[in-house]
Structure formats: structure tokens, C-alpha cells
Design a protein around this motif. Structure first.
Motif, PDB file in Angstrom:
ATOM      1  N   ASP A  57     -47.495 -19.303 -30.997  1.00 35.71           N
ATOM      2  CA  ASP A  57     -46.711 -19.309 -32.085  1.00 35.71           C
ATOM      3  C   ASP A  57     -46.639 -17.272 -32.321  1.00 35.71           C
ATOM      4  OD1 ASP A  57     -46.208 -21.357 -32.677  1.00 35.71           O
ATOM      5  OD2 ASP A  57     -48.216 -21.818 -33.919  1.00 35.71           O
ATOM      6  N   ILE A  58     -45.327 -17.061 -32.661  1.00 34.56           N
ATOM      7  CA  ILE A  58     -44.835 -15.451 -32.761  1.00 34.56           C
ATOM      8  C   ILE A  58     -43.950 -15.510 -33.535  1.00 34.56           C
ATOM      9  CG2 ILE A  58     -44.074 -13.431 -31.483  1.00 34.56           C
ATOM     10  CD1 ILE A  58     -46.098 -14.799 -29.637  1.00 34.56           C
ATOM     11  N   VAL A  59     -44.941 -14.155 -35.046  1.00 35.71           N
ATOM     12  CA  VAL A  59     -44.706 -13.708 -35.803  1.00 35.71           C
ATOM     13  C   VAL A  59     -43.524 -12.891 -35.968  1.00 35.71           C
ATOM     14  CG1 VAL A  59     -44.814 -12.637 -37.975  1.00 35.71           C
ATOM     15  CG2 VAL A  59     -46.114 -14.288 -36.420  1.00 35.71           C
ATOM     16  N   THR A  60     -42.217 -13.574 -35.961  1.00 41.97           N
ATOM     17  CA  THR A  60     -40.769 -11.609 -36.136  1.00 41.97           C
ATOM     18  C   THR A  60     -40.738 -12.009 -36.908  1.00 41.97           C
ATOM     19  OG1 THR A  60     -39.614 -13.655 -35.113  1.00 41.97           O
ATOM     20  CG2 THR A  60     -40.507 -12.895 -33.511  1.00 41.97           C
ATOM     21  N   ASP A  61     -40.214 -10.852 -37.712  1.00 41.10           N
ATOM     22  CA  ASP A  61     -39.135 -10.053 -38.671  1.00 41.10           C
ATOM     23  C   ASP A  61     -38.228 -10.025 -38.262  1.00 41.10           C
ATOM     24  OD1 ASP A  61     -41.485 -10.333 -40.406  1.00 41.10           O
ATOM     25  OD2 ASP A  61     -42.316  -8.311 -39.624  1.00 41.10           O
ATOM     26  N   HIS A  62     -36.629 -10.339 -38.955  1.00 45.51           N
ATOM     27  CA  HIS A  62     -35.378 -10.146 -38.449  1.00 45.51           C
ATOM     28  C   HIS A  62     -35.139  -9.119 -39.573  1.00 45.51           C
ATOM     29  CE1 HIS A  62     -35.199 -12.074 -34.874  1.00 45.51           C
ATOM     30  NE2 HIS A  62     -35.861 -12.998 -35.471  1.00 45.51           N
ATOM     31  N   LEU A  63     -33.631  -8.274 -39.383  1.00 47.04           N
ATOM     32  CA  LEU A  63     -33.216  -7.280 -40.246  1.00 47.04           C
ATOM     33  C   LEU A  63     -32.047  -8.139 -40.291  1.00 47.04           C
ATOM     34  CD1 LEU A  63     -35.040  -4.302 -40.806  1.00 47.04           C
ATOM     35  CD2 LEU A  63     -35.414  -6.105 -42.580  1.00 47.04           C
ATOM     36  N   VAL A  64     -31.277  -8.125 -41.177  1.00 44.99           N
ATOM     37  CA  VAL A  64     -29.060  -7.631 -41.190  1.00 44.99           C
ATOM     38  C   VAL A  64     -29.131  -6.480 -41.712  1.00 44.99           C
ATOM     39  CG1 VAL A  64     -27.066  -8.556 -41.258  1.00 44.99           C
ATOM     40  CG2 VAL A  64     -28.984 -10.023 -40.509  1.00 44.99           C
ATOM     41  N   ILE A  65     -28.824  -5.209 -41.013  1.00 43.02           N
ATOM     42  CA  ILE A  65     -28.355  -4.157 -41.659  1.00 43.02           C
ATOM     43  C   ILE A  65     -26.963  -4.207 -41.150  1.00 43.02           C
ATOM     44  CG2 ILE A  65     -28.933  -1.670 -41.342  1.00 43.02           C
ATOM     45  CD1 ILE A  65     -31.571  -2.288 -40.225  1.00 43.02           C
ATOM     46  N   TYR A  66     -26.359  -3.728 -43.152  1.00 39.13           N
ATOM     47  CA  TYR A  66     -24.778  -3.076 -43.438  1.00 39.13           C
ATOM     48  C   TYR A  66     -24.799  -1.684 -43.418  1.00 39.13           C
ATOM     49  CZ  TYR A  66     -25.338  -8.061 -43.659  1.00 39.13           C
ATOM     50  OH  TYR A  66     -25.140 -10.025 -43.491  1.00 39.13           O
ATOM     51  N   ALA A  67     -23.818  -1.221 -42.653  1.00 36.35           N
ATOM     52  CA  ALA A  67     -24.329   0.203 -42.760  1.00 36.35           C
ATOM     53  C   ALA A  67     -23.027   0.953 -42.579  1.00 36.35           C
ATOM     54  CB  ALA A  67     -24.501   0.927 -41.051  1.00 36.35           C
ATOM     55  N   PRO A  68     -22.141   1.885 -42.856  1.00 35.47           N
ATOM     56  CA  PRO A  68     -21.339   2.367 -43.039  1.00 35.47           C
ATOM     57  C   PRO A  68     -19.979   2.309 -41.755  1.00 35.47           C
ATOM     58  CG  PRO A  68     -22.685   4.024 -44.273  1.00 35.47           C
ATOM     59  CD  PRO A  68     -22.925   2.891 -43.358  1.00 35.47           C
ATOM     60  N   ALA A  69     -18.505   3.030 -42.156  1.00 39.46           N
ATOM     61  CA  ALA A  69     -18.004   2.273 -40.501  1.00 39.46           C
ATOM     62  C   ALA A  69     -18.404   3.312 -39.751  1.00 39.46           C
ATOM     63  CB  ALA A  69     -16.588   2.443 -40.854  1.00 39.46           C
ATOM     64  N   GLU A  70     -19.090   4.653 -40.107  1.00 44.12           N
ATOM     65  CA  GLU A  70     -18.874   5.683 -39.033  1.00 44.12           C
ATOM     66  C   GLU A  70     -20.243   5.435 -38.272  1.00 44.12           C
ATOM     67  OE1 GLU A  70     -18.196   6.091 -42.778  1.00 44.12           O
ATOM     68  OE2 GLU A  70     -16.315   5.760 -42.859  1.00 44.12           O
ATOM     69  N   SER A  71     -21.284   4.534 -38.588  1.00 49.82           N
ATOM     70  CA  SER A  71     -22.109   4.520 -38.509  1.00 49.82           C
ATOM     71  C   SER A  71     -22.429   4.733 -36.825  1.00 49.82           C
ATOM     72  CB  SER A  71     -22.988   3.685 -39.444  1.00 49.82           C
ATOM     73  OG  SER A  71     -22.914   3.743 -39.643  1.00 49.82           O
ATOM     74  N   ASP A  72     -23.442   5.511 -36.414  1.00 44.79           N
ATOM     75  CA  ASP A  72     -23.445   5.382 -34.890  1.00 44.79           C
ATOM     76  C   ASP A  72     -25.176   4.446 -34.600  1.00 44.79           C
ATOM     77  OD1 ASP A  72     -23.702   6.489 -31.727  1.00 44.79           O
ATOM     78  OD2 ASP A  72     -24.479   8.406 -32.079  1.00 44.79           O
ATOM     79  N   VAL A  73     -24.677   3.558 -34.199  1.00 38.75           N
ATOM     80  CA  VAL A  73     -26.149   2.648 -33.326  1.00 38.75           C
ATOM     81  C   VAL A  73     -25.157   1.937 -32.101  1.00 38.75           C
ATOM     82  CG1 VAL A  73     -27.369   1.062 -34.221  1.00 38.75           C
ATOM     83  CG2 VAL A  73     -26.083   2.126 -35.755  1.00 38.75           C
ATOM     84  N   ARG A  74     -26.432   1.602 -31.429  1.00 37.36           N
ATOM     85  CA  ARG A  74     -26.059   1.582 -30.023  1.00 37.36           C
ATOM     86  C   ARG A  74     -26.855   0.210 -29.620  1.00 37.36           C
ATOM     87  NH1 ARG A  74     -25.750   6.474 -26.252  1.00 37.36           N
ATOM     88  NH2 ARG A  74     -24.310   7.599 -28.022  1.00 37.36           N
ATOM     89  N   PRO A  75     -26.904  -0.467 -29.065  1.00 37.34           N
ATOM     90  CA  PRO A  75     -27.640  -1.915 -28.984  1.00 37.34           C
ATOM     91  C   PRO A  75     -28.519  -1.843 -28.389  1.00 37.34           C
ATOM     92  CG  PRO A  75     -25.706  -2.241 -27.710  1.00 37.34           C
ATOM     93  CD  PRO A  75     -25.730  -1.285 -28.015  1.00 37.34           C
TER      94      PRO A  75
END
Length: 115
Positions: A57-75
Motif C-alpha cells: 500500500d502506497i499513500v499518494t497525494d494528488h493535486l490538480v492545479i489551475y494556473a493562469p494561461a501565461e504560466s511556465d510549467v513543464r512536465p
């Protein structure tokens, strides 16, 4: 990178991205120190859960983040949210208006394994 003023609402999330490669003690390329930049005006939606991996059993925390259109995020980035560090999980999704084609924001799924 464009730095915009912080919106009045939402949360700040910090993007952690490995810096330019440096040489390790063996002369091999290694990720450089993290470079950080903030994302302001984010919505953070927690999705706690658990998984079973290899009979454990592995405990994981998941988040869904909604950010502005100009956001610089990579996989390949990590995110500091409310003091905890999460890995970006999957591609960054781009939302566009079906009527105008205007970018409305991005959705990022993040995950942290805690035990």
C-alpha cells in the motif's frame, strides 16, 4: 519569461526546475541547482488517495492545479505547494475558449508519494 503582477485571489505555487547541467565529481553532466519561479493566482484542488504497488500500500497525494494561461510549467518540473514538494504528473493541459480561441489557463496534475 514574463513576470506578471500577483492577482488578488488564488494561491502562489513555486515551480522548481533543474538548472543548467554541471559536472559531477566523475566528470558527468548532472542537473544544476534548482531554479525557482512563482505562479500567482492558482487554484489548488487536493485529491488524496492510495495505491497498491507490488502488493504494498502506497499513500499518494494528488493535486490538480489551475494556473493562469501565461504560466511556465513543464512536465519535468516539481512544484512547492503549501510547503510540500510535488512532481508534475503527466502533460500540462492548455485550456482555450471554444468561441474565441483565447487561452483561459493551464491545468497541472501533481503527485507526491508519502509512504
Amino acid at each position: 519569461m514574463i513576470v506578471l503582477p500577483a492577482p488578488a485571489f488564488g494561491e502562489a505555487v513555486t515551480v522548481l526546475r533543474p538548472g543548467p547541467a554541471v559536472l559531477d565529481i566523475y566528470g558527468n553532466d548532472a542537473p544544476g541547482p534548482d531554479q525557482e519561479h512563482p505562479l500567482h493566482g492558482c487554484v489548488v484542488a487536493p485529491e488524496p488517495g492510495a495505491e497498491t504497488v507490488g502488493g504494498q500500500d502506497i499513500v499518494t497525494d494528488h493535486l490538480v492545479i489551475y494556473a493562469p494561461a501565461e504560466s511556465d510549467v513543464r512536465p519535468t518540473d516539481r512544484l512547492r505547494v503549501r510547503g510540500d514538494v510535488f512532481s508534475v504528473h503527466g502533460p500540462v493541459q492548455d485550456f482555450r475558449s471554444p468561441l474565441t480561441g483565447t487561452r483561459a489557463g493551464v491545468q497541472v496534475t501533481a503527485r507526491r508519494v508519502t509512504g
